[in-house]
Motif scaffolding. Sequence first.
Motif, PDB file in Angstrom:
ATOM      1  N   LEU B  16       0.827  -1.200   0.000  1.00  0.00           N
ATOM      2  CA  LEU B  16       0.000   0.000   0.000  1.00  0.00           C
ATOM      3  C   LEU B  16       0.866   1.257   0.000  1.00  0.00           C
ATOM      4  O   LEU B  16       0.569   2.240  -0.686  1.00  0.00           O
ATOM      5  N   ILE B  17       1.943   1.194   0.754  1.00  0.00           N
ATOM      6  CA  ILE B  17       2.870   2.321   0.785  1.00  0.00           C
ATOM      7  C   ILE B  17       3.531   2.508  -0.585  1.00  0.00           C
ATOM      8  O   ILE B  17       3.587   3.616  -1.127  1.00  0.00           O
ATOM      9  N   LEU B  18       4.021   1.426  -1.120  1.00  0.00           N
ATOM     10  CA  LEU B  18       4.688   1.502  -2.422  1.00  0.00           C
ATOM     11  C   LEU B  18       3.749   2.056  -3.493  1.00  0.00           C
ATOM     12  O   LEU B  18       4.138   2.894  -4.306  1.00  0.00           O
ATOM     13  N   LYS B  19       2.523   1.581  -3.447  1.00  0.00           N
ATOM     14  CA  LYS B  19       1.557   2.058  -4.428  1.00  0.00           C
ATOM     15  C   LYS B  19       1.297   3.550  -4.258  1.00  0.00           C
ATOM     16  O   LYS B  19       1.235   4.294  -5.230  1.00  0.00           O
ATOM     17  N   SER B  20       1.168   3.989  -3.036  1.00  0.00           N
ATOM     18  CA  SER B  20       0.936   5.411  -2.780  1.00  0.00           C
ATOM     19  C   SER B  20       2.056   6.253  -3.355  1.00  0.00           C
ATOM     20  O   SER B  20       1.837   7.321  -3.926  1.00  0.00           O
ATOM     21  N   LEU B  21       3.258   5.752  -3.206  1.00  0.00           N
ATOM     22  CA  LEU B  21       4.408   6.522  -3.669  1.00  0.00           C
ATOM     23  C   LEU B  21       4.597   6.440  -5.177  1.00  0.00           C
ATOM     24  O   LEU B  21       5.380   7.203  -5.755  1.00  0.00           O
ATOM     25  N   TRP B  23       2.566   7.340  -7.203  1.00  0.00           N
ATOM     26  CA  TRP B  23       1.951   8.530  -7.781  1.00  0.00           C
ATOM     27  C   TRP B  23       2.794   9.778  -7.572  1.00  0.00           C
ATOM     28  O   TRP B  23       2.391  10.878  -7.915  1.00  0.00           O
ATOM     29  N   GLY B  24       3.929   9.598  -6.978  1.00  0.00           N
ATOM     30  CA  GLY B  24       4.803  10.730  -6.702  1.00  0.00           C
ATOM     31  C   GLY B  24       5.274  10.720  -5.267  1.00  0.00           C
ATOM     32  O   GLY B  24       4.693  10.034  -4.439  1.00  0.00           O
ATOM     33  N   PRO B  25       6.348  11.447  -4.985  1.00  0.00           N
ATOM     34  CA  PRO B  25       6.914  11.468  -3.634  1.00  0.00           C
ATOM     35  C   PRO B  25       5.915  12.025  -2.622  1.00  0.00           C
ATOM     36  O   PRO B  25       5.143  12.924  -2.937  1.00  0.00           O
ATOM     37  N   LEU B  26       5.974  11.470  -1.438  1.00  0.00           N
ATOM     38  CA  LEU B  26       5.089  11.893  -0.364  1.00  0.00           C
ATOM     39  C   LEU B  26       5.816  11.772   0.957  1.00  0.00           C
ATOM     40  O   LEU B  26       6.725  10.965   1.097  1.00  0.00           O
ATOM     41  N   GLU B  58      13.014   1.655   3.227  1.00  0.00           N
ATOM     42  CA  GLU B  58      14.170   2.457   2.831  1.00  0.00           C
ATOM     43  C   GLU B  58      15.447   1.632   2.982  1.00  0.00           C
ATOM     44  O   GLU B  58      16.301   1.614   2.097  1.00  0.00           O
ATOM     45  N   LYS B  59      15.541   0.927   4.087  1.00  0.00           N
ATOM     46  CA  LYS B  59      16.728   0.108   4.348  1.00  0.00           C
ATOM     47  C   LYS B  59      16.905  -0.977   3.293  1.00  0.00           C
ATOM     48  O   LYS B  59      18.024  -1.368   2.954  1.00  0.00           O
ATOM     49  N   ARG B  60      15.795  -1.441   2.757  1.00  0.00           N
ATOM     50  CA  ARG B  60      15.866  -2.466   1.723  1.00  0.00           C
ATOM     51  C   ARG B  60      16.163  -1.867   0.348  1.00  0.00           C
ATOM     52  O   ARG B  60      16.222  -2.583  -0.651  1.00  0.00           O
ATOM     53  N   GLY B  61      16.242  -0.559   0.285  1.00  0.00           N
ATOM     54  CA  GLY B  61      16.567   0.080  -0.988  1.00  0.00           C
ATOM     55  C   GLY B  61      15.373   0.253  -1.909  1.00  0.00           C
ATOM     56  O   GLY B  61      15.535   0.548  -3.095  1.00  0.00           O
ATOM     57  N   LEU B  62      14.183   0.128  -1.368  1.00  0.00           N
ATOM     58  CA  LEU B  62      12.994   0.276  -2.208  1.00  0.00           C
ATOM     59  C   LEU B  62      12.507   1.721  -2.231  1.00  0.00           C
ATOM     60  O   LEU B  62      11.802   2.128  -3.135  1.00  0.00           O
ATOM     61  N   LEU B  63      12.947   2.451  -1.233  1.00  0.00           N
ATOM     62  CA  LEU B  63      12.604   3.870  -1.138  1.00  0.00           C
ATOM     63  C   LEU B  63      13.858   4.693  -0.926  1.00  0.00           C
ATOM     64  O   LEU B  63      14.852   4.210  -0.391  1.00  0.00           O
ATOM     65  N   GLU B  64      13.764   5.961  -1.337  1.00  0.00           N
ATOM     66  CA  GLU B  64      14.788   6.924  -0.971  1.00  0.00           C
ATOM     67  C   GLU B  64      14.099   8.076  -0.271  1.00  0.00           C
ATOM     68  O   GLU B  64      12.961   8.413  -0.598  1.00  0.00           O
ATOM     69  N   ALA B  65      14.803   8.691   0.675  1.00  0.00           N
ATOM     70  CA  ALA B  65      14.153   9.719   1.465  1.00  0.00           C
ATOM     71  C   ALA B  65      15.001  10.975   1.521  1.00  0.00           C
ATOM     72  O   ALA B  65      16.233  10.917   1.452  1.00  0.00           O
ATOM     73  N   GLU B  66      14.317  12.107   1.641  1.00  0.00           N
ATOM     74  CA  GLU B  66      15.057  13.320   1.965  1.00  0.00           C
ATOM     75  C   GLU B  66      14.134  14.303   2.675  1.00  0.00           C
ATOM     76  O   GLU B  66      12.929  14.294   2.505  1.00  0.00           O
ATOM     77  N   TRP B  67      14.766  15.124   3.485  1.00  0.00           N
ATOM     78  CA  TRP B  67      14.012  16.093   4.256  1.00  0.00           C
ATOM     79  C   TRP B  67      13.592  17.254   3.372  1.00  0.00           C
ATOM     80  O   TRP B  67      14.295  17.639   2.454  1.00  0.00           O
ATOM     81  N   ARG B  77       9.679  14.399   5.946  1.00  0.00           N
ATOM     82  CA  ARG B  77      10.596  13.515   5.241  1.00  0.00           C
ATOM     83  C   ARG B  77       9.878  12.920   4.040  1.00  0.00           C
ATOM     84  O   ARG B  77       8.920  12.159   4.182  1.00  0.00           O
ATOM     85  N   PHE B  78      10.341  13.281   2.875  1.00  0.00           N
ATOM     86  CA  PHE B  78       9.699  12.825   1.642  1.00  0.00           C
ATOM     87  C   PHE B  78      10.332  11.541   1.138  1.00  0.00           C
ATOM     88  O   PHE B  78      11.547  11.420   1.050  1.00  0.00           O
ATOM     89  N   TYR B  79       9.462  10.623   0.775  1.00  0.00           N
ATOM     90  CA  TYR B  79       9.913   9.324   0.266  1.00  0.00           C
ATOM     91  C   TYR B  79       9.592   9.217  -1.221  1.00  0.00           C
ATOM     92  O   TYR B  79       8.552   9.672  -1.689  1.00  0.00           O
ATOM     93  N   ARG B  80      10.537   8.596  -1.930  1.00  0.00           N
ATOM     94  CA  ARG B  80      10.360   8.403  -3.369  1.00  0.00           C
ATOM     95  C   ARG B  80      10.722   6.962  -3.714  1.00  0.00           C
ATOM     96  O   ARG B  80      11.665   6.402  -3.170  1.00  0.00           O
ATOM     97  N   LEU B  81       9.975   6.366  -4.611  1.00  0.00           N
ATOM     98  CA  LEU B  81      10.260   5.005  -5.068  1.00  0.00           C
ATOM     99  C   LEU B  81      11.570   4.950  -5.822  1.00  0.00           C
ATOM    100  O   LEU B  81      11.837   5.783  -6.671  1.00  0.00           O
TER     101      LEU B  81
END
Lengths: 110, 110
Positions: B16-21, B23-26, B58-67, B77-81
């Motif tokens: 669900l998280i992956l799908k949400s992302l 559509w764009g970073p959130l 994020e730790k698994r490398g499926l997401l990247e994050a930045e403030w 903290r924005f997450y991107r696929l």
Amino acid sequence: MAGNSLELMQGTLDVLILKSLSWGPLHGYAVAELVKERSGEELKVEEGALYPALHRLEKRGLLEAEWGLSENNRRARFYRLTSAGRAHLRAETQAWQRYVAAVSRVLEAA
Amino acid sequence: MAGNSLELMQGTLDVLILKSLSWGPLHGYAVAELVKERSGEELKVEEGALYPALHRLEKRGLLEAEWGLSENNRRARFYRLTSAGRAHLRAETQAWQRYVAAVSRVLEAA
DNA sequence: GACGCTTCCCTCGACAACCGAGGGGAAGGG
DNA sequence: CCCTTCCCCTCGGTTGTCGAGGGAAGCGTC
């Protein structure tokens, strides 16, 4: 071959067991086989999950059990749905369908 | 009111998280809102489940994050696929559908 | 009648993931 | 200045599955 079977998700085992028993009393081993077969070999019920689940459901009053002899003449514990179990099956089935619908709405959105 | 929202099942939160992302970073808070909204208020993502899940992914490398700063001018903290995350989303979505089909075959059998 | 395969039962430890409750900081409105 | 909202995080407890263990008893084979 369909390759590996999928892992069970928490919560689905109970309803699968209840459904299996809705067709008539069965012993644990037969429940596992039935689920595997009806799911098209996709679902595999591990014994380490199955027996605790049966005990759980019995303790909750959703199942009743008694010892008997299997078709293969072996000592086996047969489980039968109680009326509470039957009601629970209906409720859980509905909840499952609501849940699937909700997740699908997210996953299938454009 | 739809009454209570359903509890999440183990394993579905990630997809669900992956799908949400997709559509764009959130940021996390927005993910929770989005899932709730898209599911028709049926699914509620608890924060105590959400943030650990984001860190996990994020730790698994499926997401990247930045403030960054949210629409409301708050530190977020924005997450991107990542592309691995995108691939994972496809795989998990398929697994979910297989799973639902398998369970349905059992539950909907006569 | 010894051996092995299958059927059927059970338990236990490890592990993963969600819940609920906690806490905190910072922006903005009354 | 306070209160609400937004947004972050952590921790303990609980639940439920997996994987591997073990055991007894029926059946077939040689």
